[in-house]
Design a protein around this motif. Structure first.
Motif, PDB file in Angstrom:
ATOM      1  N   SER A  39     -29.494  17.841 -15.551  1.00  0.00           N
ATOM      2  CA  SER A  39     -29.554  16.449 -15.984  1.00  0.00           C
ATOM      3  C   SER A  39     -28.306  16.045 -16.764  1.00  0.00           C
ATOM      4  O   SER A  39     -27.715  14.993 -16.514  1.00  0.00           O
ATOM      5  CB  SER A  39     -30.797  16.232 -16.847  1.00  0.00           C
ATOM      6  OG  SER A  39     -30.810  14.934 -17.385  1.00  0.00           O
ATOM      7  N   GLU A  40     -27.883  16.895 -17.690  1.00  0.00           N
ATOM      8  CA  GLU A  40     -26.704  16.583 -18.508  1.00  0.00           C
ATOM      9  C   GLU A  40     -25.423  16.605 -17.682  1.00  0.00           C
ATOM     10  O   GLU A  40     -24.559  15.743 -17.845  1.00  0.00           O
ATOM     11  CB  GLU A  40     -26.605  17.555 -19.676  1.00  0.00           C
ATOM     12  CG  GLU A  40     -27.681  17.353 -20.713  1.00  0.00           C
ATOM     13  CD  GLU A  40     -27.670  18.395 -21.813  1.00  0.00           C
ATOM     14  OE1 GLU A  40     -26.928  19.398 -21.708  1.00  0.00           O
ATOM     15  OE2 GLU A  40     -28.434  18.215 -22.781  1.00  0.00           O
ATOM     16  N   ALA A  41     -25.277  17.592 -16.803  1.00  0.00           N
ATOM     17  CA  ALA A  41     -24.051  17.720 -16.011  1.00  0.00           C
ATOM     18  C   ALA A  41     -23.916  16.598 -15.004  1.00  0.00           C
ATOM     19  O   ALA A  41     -22.813  16.137 -14.712  1.00  0.00           O
ATOM     20  CB  ALA A  41     -24.022  19.076 -15.298  1.00  0.00           C
ATOM     21  N   GLY A  42     -25.026  16.156 -14.459  1.00  0.00           N
ATOM     22  CA  GLY A  42     -24.987  15.140 -13.417  1.00  0.00           C
ATOM     23  C   GLY A  42     -25.111  13.716 -13.907  1.00  0.00           C
ATOM     24  O   GLY A  42     -25.048  12.783 -13.111  1.00  0.00           O
ATOM     25  N   ASN A  43     -25.297  13.518 -15.203  1.00  0.00           N
ATOM     26  CA  ASN A  43     -25.472  12.168 -15.757  1.00  0.00           C
ATOM     27  C   ASN A  43     -24.587  11.972 -16.971  1.00  0.00           C
ATOM     28  O   ASN A  43     -25.073  11.861 -18.089  1.00  0.00           O
ATOM     29  CB  ASN A  43     -26.945  11.944 -16.136  1.00  0.00           C
ATOM     30  CG  ASN A  43     -27.853  12.003 -14.945  1.00  0.00           C
ATOM     31  OD1 ASN A  43     -27.647  11.282 -13.983  1.00  0.00           O
ATOM     32  ND2 ASN A  43     -28.842  12.876 -14.984  1.00  0.00           N
ATOM     33  N   ASP A  44     -23.299  11.915 -16.769  1.00  0.00           N
ATOM     34  CA  ASP A  44     -22.330  11.779 -17.850  1.00  0.00           C
ATOM     35  C   ASP A  44     -22.240  10.303 -18.253  1.00  0.00           C
ATOM     36  O   ASP A  44     -21.677   9.485 -17.523  1.00  0.00           O
ATOM     37  CB  ASP A  44     -20.979  12.312 -17.372  1.00  0.00           C
ATOM     38  CG  ASP A  44     -19.926  12.326 -18.443  1.00  0.00           C
ATOM     39  OD1 ASP A  44     -19.815  11.343 -19.205  1.00  0.00           O
ATOM     40  OD2 ASP A  44     -19.189  13.318 -18.512  1.00  0.00           O
ATOM     41  N   GLU A  45     -22.821   9.963 -19.403  1.00  0.00           N
ATOM     42  CA  GLU A  45     -22.861   8.571 -19.846  1.00  0.00           C
ATOM     43  C   GLU A  45     -21.473   8.004 -20.127  1.00  0.00           C
ATOM     44  O   GLU A  45     -21.202   6.831 -19.842  1.00  0.00           O
ATOM     45  CB  GLU A  45     -23.750   8.436 -21.075  1.00  0.00           C
ATOM     46  CG  GLU A  45     -25.209   8.670 -20.771  1.00  0.00           C
ATOM     47  CD  GLU A  45     -26.089   8.587 -21.999  1.00  0.00           C
ATOM     48  OE1 GLU A  45     -25.632   8.078 -23.048  1.00  0.00           O
ATOM     49  OE2 GLU A  45     -27.245   9.037 -21.910  1.00  0.00           O
ATOM     50  N   VAL A  46     -20.572   8.813 -20.686  1.00  0.00           N
ATOM     51  CA  VAL A  46     -19.215   8.339 -20.957  1.00  0.00           C
ATOM     52  C   VAL A  46     -18.521   8.011 -19.642  1.00  0.00           C
ATOM     53  O   VAL A  46     -17.901   6.944 -19.500  1.00  0.00           O
ATOM     54  CB  VAL A  46     -18.403   9.376 -21.767  1.00  0.00           C
ATOM     55  CG1 VAL A  46     -16.944   8.966 -21.872  1.00  0.00           C
ATOM     56  CG2 VAL A  46     -19.011   9.566 -23.151  1.00  0.00           C
ATOM     57  N   LEU A  47     -18.636   8.909 -18.669  1.00  0.00           N
ATOM     58  CA  LEU A  47     -18.041   8.655 -17.361  1.00  0.00           C
ATOM     59  C   LEU A  47     -18.636   7.408 -16.724  1.00  0.00           C
ATOM     60  O   LEU A  47     -17.912   6.577 -16.160  1.00  0.00           O
ATOM     61  CB  LEU A  47     -18.235   9.870 -16.449  1.00  0.00           C
ATOM     62  CG  LEU A  47     -17.679   9.738 -15.034  1.00  0.00           C
ATOM     63  CD1 LEU A  47     -16.171   9.559 -15.056  1.00  0.00           C
ATOM     64  CD2 LEU A  47     -18.075  10.963 -14.208  1.00  0.00           C
ATOM     65  N   GLN A  48     -19.950   7.233 -16.811  1.00  0.00           N
ATOM     66  CA  GLN A  48     -20.602   6.047 -16.257  1.00  0.00           C
ATOM     67  C   GLN A  48     -20.069   4.780 -16.918  1.00  0.00           C
ATOM     68  O   GLN A  48     -19.764   3.791 -16.240  1.00  0.00           O
ATOM     69  CB  GLN A  48     -22.123   6.138 -16.409  1.00  0.00           C
ATOM     70  CG  GLN A  48     -22.875   4.969 -15.799  1.00  0.00           C
ATOM     71  CD  GLN A  48     -22.719   4.863 -14.293  1.00  0.00           C
ATOM     72  OE1 GLN A  48     -22.713   5.861 -13.582  1.00  0.00           O
ATOM     73  NE2 GLN A  48     -22.579   3.649 -13.798  1.00  0.00           N
ATOM     74  N   ASP A  49     -19.930   4.802 -18.243  1.00  0.00           N
ATOM     75  CA  ASP A  49     -19.391   3.639 -18.959  1.00  0.00           C
ATOM     76  C   ASP A  49     -17.960   3.342 -18.523  1.00  0.00           C
ATOM     77  O   ASP A  49     -17.604   2.173 -18.289  1.00  0.00           O
ATOM     78  CB  ASP A  49     -19.439   3.858 -20.474  1.00  0.00           C
ATOM     79  CG  ASP A  49     -20.848   3.824 -21.038  1.00  0.00           C
ATOM     80  OD1 ASP A  49     -21.779   3.378 -20.333  1.00  0.00           O
ATOM     81  OD2 ASP A  49     -21.020   4.280 -22.199  1.00  0.00           O
ATOM     82  N   LEU A  50     -17.133   4.392 -18.421  1.00  0.00           N
ATOM     83  CA  LEU A  50     -15.749   4.194 -17.978  1.00  0.00           C
ATOM     84  C   LEU A  50     -15.712   3.624 -16.559  1.00  0.00           C
ATOM     85  O   LEU A  50     -14.905   2.746 -16.253  1.00  0.00           O
ATOM     86  CB  LEU A  50     -14.975   5.505 -18.042  1.00  0.00           C
ATOM     87  CG  LEU A  50     -14.679   6.036 -19.441  1.00  0.00           C
ATOM     88  CD1 LEU A  50     -14.121   7.459 -19.357  1.00  0.00           C
ATOM     89  CD2 LEU A  50     -13.715   5.116 -20.169  1.00  0.00           C
ATOM     90  N   PHE A  51     -16.574   4.104 -15.689  1.00  0.00           N
ATOM     91  CA  PHE A  51     -16.655   3.610 -14.320  1.00  0.00           C
ATOM     92  C   PHE A  51     -17.010   2.125 -14.307  1.00  0.00           C
ATOM     93  O   PHE A  51     -16.382   1.329 -13.594  1.00  0.00           O
ATOM     94  CB  PHE A  51     -17.684   4.430 -13.536  1.00  0.00           C
ATOM     95  CG  PHE A  51     -17.934   3.934 -12.148  1.00  0.00           C
ATOM     96  CD1 PHE A  51     -16.982   4.101 -11.149  1.00  0.00           C
ATOM     97  CD2 PHE A  51     -19.122   3.296 -11.835  1.00  0.00           C
ATOM     98  CE1 PHE A  51     -17.207   3.632  -9.862  1.00  0.00           C
ATOM     99  CE2 PHE A  51     -19.354   2.831 -10.551  1.00  0.00           C
ATOM    100  CZ  PHE A  51     -18.401   3.000  -9.559  1.00  0.00           C
ATOM    101  N   GLU A  52     -18.005   1.753 -15.098  1.00  0.00           N
ATOM    102  CA  GLU A  52     -18.427   0.350 -15.157  1.00  0.00           C
ATOM    103  C   GLU A  52     -17.328  -0.554 -15.708  1.00  0.00           C
ATOM    104  O   GLU A  52     -17.269  -1.741 -15.361  1.00  0.00           O
ATOM    105  CB  GLU A  52     -19.709   0.222 -15.967  1.00  0.00           C
ATOM    106  CG  GLU A  52     -20.904   0.824 -15.246  1.00  0.00           C
ATOM    107  CD  GLU A  52     -22.155   0.911 -16.094  1.00  0.00           C
ATOM    108  OE1 GLU A  52     -22.168   0.401 -17.250  1.00  0.00           O
ATOM    109  OE2 GLU A  52     -23.149   1.506 -15.607  1.00  0.00           O
ATOM    110  N   MET A  53     -16.447  -0.011 -16.536  1.00  0.00           N
ATOM    111  CA  MET A  53     -15.317  -0.777 -17.077  1.00  0.00           C
ATOM    112  C   MET A  53     -14.099  -0.733 -16.154  1.00  0.00           C
ATOM    113  O   MET A  53     -13.082  -1.359 -16.438  1.00  0.00           O
ATOM    114  CB  MET A  53     -14.925  -0.246 -18.463  1.00  0.00           C
ATOM    115  CG  MET A  53     -15.981  -0.500 -19.511  1.00  0.00           C
ATOM    116  SD  MET A  53     -15.472  -0.016 -21.186  1.00  0.00           S
ATOM    117  CE  MET A  53     -15.143   1.713 -21.019  1.00  0.00           C
TER     118      MET A  53
END
Length: 181
Positions: free
Chosen positions: A73-87
């Motif tokens: 769950s942690e390896a596949g759901n990187d919140e920082v990466l998701q935020d950077l992607f959305e930006m």
């Protein structure tokens, strides 16, 4: 493919943390939870060693037996990466589970992240390492995690955007016991 023993040769301070007989990670459960197989060099490292912290800077995250679902769950759901992607700050890199998405396997105390760039068509052993520097730099290396670490600490791989003292001249390794995490 670089072996765990080759990594130990360039980073000998990790060897006291080797777990004789392996750690017993449930790879079937972990990979089912993640939705993909993982590279064999990483599996070998994770069977031989607990979480490793090199020079108090680089943390190599490996699954703990009994907590495979949490690691997936942690390896596949990187919140920082998701935020950077959305930006729009990830260039051509995508968060997992998108095709070609990034799965995290290490991080630094400075906010740098170390990933594999997955490919549904390619064998996981062919996944390259991608580094996201905390300063916004992105670098890709055509090697697996163990070869990358051996290259960094053997001083044959240079990672741009890292602190000037990375890697240290005599890196020390701390292993985090499975009982600690």
């Amino acid at each position: 493919m670089v072996s765990v023993e080759e990594l130990e040769a360039v980073l000998p301070s990790m060897t006291p943390w080797r777990v004789p007989g392996g750690r017993g990670v449930d790879w079937v459960a972990l990979e089912a939870g993640l939705g993909t197989a993982l590279p064999s060099d990483f599996r070998s490292l994770a069977e031989a060693y607990p979480v490793l912290v090199v020079d108090g800077f680089l943390t190599v995250s490996v699954p703990r037996p009994g907590a495979e679902a949490l690691w997936a769950s942690e390896a596949g759901n990187d919140e920082v990466l998701q935020d950077l992607f959305e930006m729009g700050d990830t260039g051509d890199y995508l968060p997992f589970p998108r095709p070609g998405g990034l799965i995290a396997w290490a991080s630094s105390g400075s906010g740098d992240a170390f990933y594999w760039r997955t490919s549904p068509a390619a064998d996981p052993d062919a996944w390259p390492v991608v580094v996201r520097g905390d300063n916004g730099d992105w670098s890709e290396f055509p090697v697996g995690a163990v070869a990358f670490l051996a290259g960094v600490y053997g001083r044959t791989v240079e990672v741009g955007g890292m602190p000037g003292d990375f890697p240290g001249h005599d890196p020390r390794v701390l292993g985090l016991s499975d009982d600690v995490r």
